[in-house]
Structures are given as C-alpha cells and as structure tokens.
Scaffold this motif. Structure first.
Motif, mmCIF file in Angstrom:
data_model
loop_
_atom_site.group_PDB
_atom_site.id
_atom_site.type_symbol
_atom_site.label_atom_id
_atom_site.label_comp_id
_atom_site.label_asym_id
_atom_site.label_seq_id
_atom_site.Cartn_x
_atom_site.Cartn_y
_atom_site.Cartn_z
ATOM 1 N N LYS A 22 14.860 -4.502 40.628
ATOM 2 C CA LYS A 22 13.937 -3.813 39.718
ATOM 3 C C LYS A 22 13.989 -4.477 38.344
ATOM 4 C CE LYS A 22 13.431 0.583 41.609
ATOM 5 N NZ LYS A 22 12.396 1.413 41.124
ATOM 6 N N ALA A 23 12.835 -4.632 37.714
ATOM 7 C CA ALA A 23 12.751 -5.197 36.372
ATOM 8 C C ALA A 23 12.999 -4.094 35.346
ATOM 9 C CB ALA A 23 11.393 -5.822 36.139
ATOM 10 N N ARG A 24 13.766 -4.434 34.331
ATOM 11 C CA ARG A 24 14.012 -3.498 33.228
ATOM 12 C C ARG A 24 13.074 -3.826 32.072
ATOM 13 N NH1 ARG A 24 20.600 -3.303 32.764
ATOM 14 N NH2 ARG A 24 20.973 -2.169 34.690
ATOM 15 N N ASN A 63 15.517 -8.013 31.858
ATOM 16 C CA ASN A 63 16.631 -8.224 32.785
ATOM 17 C C ASN A 63 16.301 -7.494 34.081
ATOM 18 O OD1 ASN A 63 18.139 -9.737 30.996
ATOM 19 N ND2 ASN A 63 19.192 -7.951 30.162
ATOM 20 N N PHE A 64 17.178 -7.656 35.065
ATOM 21 C CA PHE A 64 16.975 -6.997 36.340
ATOM 22 C C PHE A 64 18.137 -6.076 36.662
ATOM 23 C CE2 PHE A 64 14.435 -10.838 36.732
ATOM 24 C CZ PHE A 64 13.240 -10.321 37.189
ATOM 25 N N SER A 65 17.858 -5.052 37.432
ATOM 26 C CA SER A 65 18.897 -4.189 37.991
ATOM 27 C C SER A 65 18.684 -4.162 39.500
ATOM 28 C CB SER A 65 18.830 -2.784 37.403
ATOM 29 O OG SER A 65 17.621 -2.164 37.737
ATOM 30 N N TYR A 66 19.733 -3.771 40.213
ATOM 31 C CA TYR A 66 19.696 -3.766 41.669
ATOM 32 C C TYR A 66 20.079 -2.382 42.178
ATOM 33 C CZ TYR A 66 19.454 -8.716 40.893
ATOM 34 O OH TYR A 66 19.049 -9.959 40.457
ATOM 35 N N ARG A 101 20.193 10.577 52.412
ATOM 36 C CA ARG A 101 19.773 9.442 51.598
ATOM 37 C C ARG A 101 20.655 9.398 50.352
ATOM 38 N NH1 ARG A 101 13.539 8.595 50.517
ATOM 39 N NH2 ARG A 101 13.687 9.531 52.537
ATOM 40 N N GLU A 102 21.071 8.213 49.957
ATOM 41 C CA GLU A 102 21.923 8.044 48.783
ATOM 42 C C GLU A 102 21.595 6.696 48.158
ATOM 43 O OE1 GLU A 102 26.721 7.792 47.823
ATOM 44 O OE2 GLU A 102 26.044 8.226 49.846
ATOM 45 N N SER A 103 21.620 6.616 46.818
ATOM 46 C CA SER A 103 21.381 5.342 46.151
ATOM 47 C C SER A 103 22.165 5.285 44.847
ATOM 48 C CB SER A 103 19.895 5.142 45.873
ATOM 49 O OG SER A 103 19.431 6.108 44.969
ATOM 50 N N LYS A 104 22.387 4.065 44.401
ATOM 51 C CA LYS A 104 23.107 3.829 43.161
ATOM 52 C C LYS A 104 22.592 2.510 42.578
ATOM 53 C CE LYS A 104 27.774 4.118 41.351
ATOM 54 N NZ LYS A 104 29.183 4.260 41.661
ATOM 55 N N LYS A 108 23.700 -7.961 41.648
ATOM 56 C CA LYS A 108 23.384 -7.811 43.072
ATOM 57 C C LYS A 108 24.656 -7.751 43.917
ATOM 58 C CE LYS A 108 20.505 -9.739 46.702
ATOM 59 N NZ LYS A 108 19.548 -10.785 47.050
ATOM 60 N N GLU A 109 25.671 -8.526 43.545
ATOM 61 C CA GLU A 109 26.922 -8.541 44.298
ATOM 62 C C GLU A 109 27.600 -7.169 44.276
ATOM 63 O OE1 GLU A 109 26.408 -10.785 41.695
ATOM 64 O OE2 GLU A 109 25.656 -12.367 43.005
ATOM 65 N N HIS A 110 27.537 -6.489 43.136
ATOM 66 C CA HIS A 110 28.132 -5.160 43.025
ATOM 67 C C HIS A 110 27.387 -4.156 43.906
ATOM 68 C CE1 HIS A 110 29.768 -6.291 38.784
ATOM 69 N NE2 HIS A 110 30.455 -6.858 39.764
ATOM 70 N N ALA A 111 26.070 -4.263 43.916
ATOM 71 C CA ALA A 111 25.266 -3.372 44.751
ATOM 72 C C ALA A 111 25.574 -3.591 46.229
ATOM 73 C CB ALA A 111 23.778 -3.607 44.481
ATOM 74 N N ALA A 112 25.677 -4.850 46.630
ATOM 75 C CA ALA A 112 25.961 -5.162 48.035
ATOM 76 C C ALA A 112 27.358 -4.684 48.436
ATOM 77 C CB ALA A 112 25.830 -6.662 48.271
ATOM 78 N N THR A 113 28.332 -4.883 47.568
ATOM 79 C CA THR A 113 29.703 -4.450 47.867
ATOM 80 C C THR A 113 29.780 -2.939 47.999
ATOM 81 O OG1 THR A 113 30.589 -6.353 46.686
ATOM 82 C CG2 THR A 113 32.092 -4.520 47.075
ATOM 83 N N TRP A 114 29.210 -2.213 47.030
ATOM 84 C CA TRP A 114 29.214 -0.751 47.097
ATOM 85 C C TRP A 114 28.522 -0.272 48.358
ATOM 86 C CZ3 TRP A 114 25.166 2.728 47.328
ATOM 87 C CH2 TRP A 114 25.517 4.081 47.224
ATOM 88 N N GLY A 115 27.377 -0.873 48.666
ATOM 89 C CA GLY A 115 26.605 -0.465 49.834
ATOM 90 C C GLY A 115 27.364 -0.659 51.132
#
Length: 66
Positions: free
Chosen positions: A9-11, A15-18, A33-36, A41-48
């Motif tokens: 997502k564009a901020r 910048n971008f957020s994931y 359903r859950e999201s964060k 991107k690496e942090h999002a993938a690891t958490w997921g």
C-alpha cells in the motif's frame, strides 16, 4: 484451511507499507480474518508465517470472532 496474503500500500509520504492478511475458510465461507500492517515486507511475511502456523496448530482463539 488458512491462507496468507501480503498487500503493498502507498502512504501519503510516498513510502510503502505492507499489510499481511490471514483468512480461514471452511466450506467456502470465511470464518476468521486477521491482518496487521508493517513498514517492511520481510516483517509482514515473517509475522504472517508465524501466525499462520499458530492458527493451523492451535486453531482459532476462542475469543476471536469474524
């Protein structure tokens, strides 16, 4: 069955957020359903991956509702 998706997502500051999202379906219907959102991107993938593994092994928490 649980699945993970990551959305870029564009901020406003260019910048971008994931956003990492997890969806659990049974018989074709979404039951959880859950999201964060993360700045990398690496942090999002690891958490997921960690959260997806927790859900598949332990199930959905009792106090979590769609």
């Amino acid at each position: 069955m649980a699945s993970l998706h990551i959305e870029k997502k564009a901020r406003a500051n260019n910048n971008f957020s994931y956003k990492a999202g997890i969806i659990v379906k049974r018989k074709g219907k979404i039951i959880y359903r859950e999201s964060k959102t993360f700045s990398k991107k690496e942090h999002a993938a690891t958490w997921g991956k960690i959260r997806l593994n927790e859900i598949e092994q332990k199930g959905i928490g009792v106090n979590k509702v769609v």
